[in-house]
Design a protein around this motif. Structure first.
Motif, short mmCIF file in Angstrom:
data_model
loop_
_atom_site.label_atom_id
_atom_site.label_comp_id
_atom_site.label_asym_id
_atom_site.label_seq_id
_atom_site.Cartn_x
_atom_site.Cartn_y
_atom_site.Cartn_z
N LYS A 145 0.83 -1.21 0.00
CA LYS A 145 0.00 0.00 0.00
C LYS A 145 0.87 1.27 0.00
CE LYS A 145 -3.64 0.34 -0.12
NZ LYS A 145 -4.52 0.66 -1.26
N GLN A 146 1.99 1.24 0.72
CA GLN A 146 2.88 2.39 0.78
C GLN A 146 3.51 2.68 -0.59
OE1 GLN A 146 6.35 1.95 3.38
NE2 GLN A 146 5.87 3.93 4.32
N GLU B 156 2.16 2.69 -3.33
CA GLU B 156 1.25 3.41 -4.23
C GLU B 156 1.59 4.90 -4.31
OE1 GLU B 156 -2.80 2.72 -3.22
OE2 GLU B 156 -2.69 0.56 -3.55
N TYR B 157 2.42 5.40 -3.39
CA TYR B 157 2.86 6.79 -3.46
C TYR B 157 3.86 7.00 -4.61
CZ TYR B 157 0.70 8.11 0.98
OH TYR B 157 -0.20 8.40 1.97
N ASP C 266 -5.04 12.53 -3.29
CA ASP C 266 -6.07 11.49 -3.15
C ASP C 266 -7.05 11.78 -2.02
OD1 ASP C 266 -4.57 11.04 -0.91
OD2 ASP C 266 -3.76 9.12 -1.56
N ARG D 196 -6.92 9.37 1.08
CA ARG D 196 -7.29 7.95 1.01
C ARG D 196 -6.12 7.03 1.34
NH1 ARG D 196 -7.69 7.46 -3.94
NH2 ARG D 196 -5.94 6.05 -4.31
N LYS D 197 -4.97 7.25 0.74
CA LYS D 197 -3.82 6.38 0.98
C LYS D 197 -3.39 6.45 2.45
CE LYS D 197 -1.79 6.74 -3.66
NZ LYS D 197 -2.50 7.93 -4.17
N ARG D 198 -3.44 7.64 3.03
CA ARG D 198 -3.06 7.79 4.44
C ARG D 198 -3.94 6.93 5.34
NH1 ARG D 198 -4.82 13.22 6.15
NH2 ARG D 198 -6.77 12.04 6.25
N GLU E 125 -5.74 4.32 4.45
CA GLU E 125 -5.53 2.90 4.16
C GLU E 125 -4.25 2.39 4.81
OE1 GLU E 125 -7.82 2.63 -0.18
OE2 GLU E 125 -5.66 2.89 -0.08
#
Length: 440
Positions: free
Chosen positions: A287-288, A290-291, A327, A330-332, A334
């Protein structure tokens, strides 16, 4: 004759089994169960399934090759108009074009063909993480196989012990049937000699009928138990077999620290809980990643047919980037969720370790108690055998009443059954210990 039969039964009991059926040792039953059982086979298929998924994931590291082709039928006539001087208003030769130009395409069929190759670049890092996560999934699937083998092996042992328990009860019933049959004959003679009452022989015969009915119930129970063991071994449930009667195990002693070390090294559920922590860590890193912007190298060739206005072929190489730069958090969120899953997996692993320690210590206590119960049951069995012998002789000499003989027989019947159960309790405790330390 009565004294001879009674002496034989009181000394040895007597063997019982199905004649002609092959003997199935306990070790063979366990081996068949852990290899042929349907649950184990299903778990093994999951290992192959995960392995195939990982191999498929590895192919995404290589260039993606694509080909496209199409045929289009122009249903309408296309018309293009270039006005006078649209390109150059004035020049030494005048406007360009000097007059309106109209180009009309005819109806018909046009064809196109393209070939492309796309090589991921920054995505390779994410793919490596996903492949590592897939490797953890494969190891977790393998632990499921070990867990299934351990559970099935334990169930096979328990079912084998259940058959031995029923066999011991049948032997005790058979001994009681022979004893009561002989006693019924003796009391019948006393009634004929008018030294005993009619109700006494009826009482003996009623007890004999109860034992015969109990024997039939045990025979039916034995058939069901054997069907269940056959099912565990994945063979025809009607396959006939006999078991080896289990003797009283020698005194067993196990060191607590050594047992705990074996359990922590071998228990598949502990290994699965530790792998779940590793999987959660991989999931967080995926997931990380994705940055990181997606960068790919692309090579493409395009060919058009039946086209005259523009070039009909082109080939190019390009470096493409795609990046979601904002985003809305959202990523944070998740990432925070997956970080919590890591902590959750670590706590569950600690919980499993504590549970294993309790199970190992509890199984050691059961072994100690079960071994002590064998000695007590053996003493009671010997005492009641002697009581039956004494009371029977005293009844023959008219020095004891029949109820005392029947009570002694009842006590011996339960003592025989209890002794068999005491022996099996040691085997069950040993099976629980082996399961607690992760052995099949």
């Amino acid at each position: 004759m009565f004294e001879c039969v009674l002496a034989i039964l009181l000394v040895g009991g007597g063997a019982w089994g199905y004649a002609g059926a092959p003997v199935l040792p306990l070790e063979d039953a366990i081996d068949l169960a852990v290899t042929a059982n349907l649950r184990v086979q299903t778990a093994a298929l999951e290992v192959n399934e995960v392995a195939d998924d990982v191999e498929a994931l590895k192919t995404r590291r290589y260039p993606r090759l694509e080909m496209a082709a199409g045929i289009a039928d122009n249903l309408t006539r296309q018309r293009y108009t270039f006005d006078r001087g649209v390109w150059v208003q004035s020049s030494p030769i005048g406007p360009i074009p000097p007059e309106d130009i109209q180009i009309t395409a005819k109806e018909g069929v046009s064809k196109a063909f393209s070939l492309s190759a796309t090589q991921p670049i920054t995505q390779l890092y994410t793919l490596a993480l996903e492949i590592g996560e897939g490797g953890v999934d494969r190891e977790m699937a393998a632990t499921k196989v070990r867990l299934a083998q351990q559970d099935v092996g334990y169930l096979a042992k328990v079912q084998y012990f259940e058959i031995d328990r029923i066999l011991g009860d049948i032997q005790a019933v058979d001994e009681a049937i022979v004893f009561l049959s002989s006693l019924s004959e003796l009391v019948g003679n006393y009634v004929a000699q008018q030294v005993a009452l009619e109700y006494e022989v009826l009482d003996v015969r009623a007890r004999l009928a109860q034992r015969e009915l109990e024997r039939q119930r045990l025979v039916d129970e034995m058939a069901t138990a054997k069907e269940r063991l056959n099912a565990l071994m994945d063979r025809d449930i009607e396959t006939p077999f006999n078991i080896q009667s289990l003797p009283a195990p020698h005194p067993l002693t196990f060191d607590v620290d050594t047992s705990l070390g074996l359990a922590f090294a071998q228990r598949p559920d502990l290994a699965a809980s530790e792998l779940s922590v590793e999987k959660a860590e991989y999931s967080y890193e995926v997931k990380q990643s994705e940055y990181i912007p997606d960068v790919a190298l692309n090579i493409e060739y395009l060919k058009l047919y039946d086209v005259k206005l523009i070039p009909d072929a082109e080939a190019y190489i390009s470096l493409e980037m795609r990046w979601e730069f904002f985003d809305w958090g959202r990523k944070r969120d998740e990432l925070s969720s997956r970080a919590n899953k890591i902590v959750e997996a670590e706590k569950k692993s600690q919980e499993v370790r504590q549970r294993i320690a309790i199970e190992v210590r509890d199984s050691l206590r059961h072994i100690r108690t079960a071994q002590a119960s064998v000695g007590v049951a053996r003493q009671l069995q010997s005492a009641y055998r002697e009581k039956v012998r004494v009371m029977t002789n005293r009844y023959r000499e008219q020095a004891a009443v029949l109820s005392a003989v029947l009570e002694a027989e009842k006590q011996l019947f339960h003592a025989n059954s209890d002794y068999n159960r005491a022996i099996l309790s040691v085997w069950r405790a040993l099976a629980e210990y082996e399961r607690s330390v992760g052995e099949v």
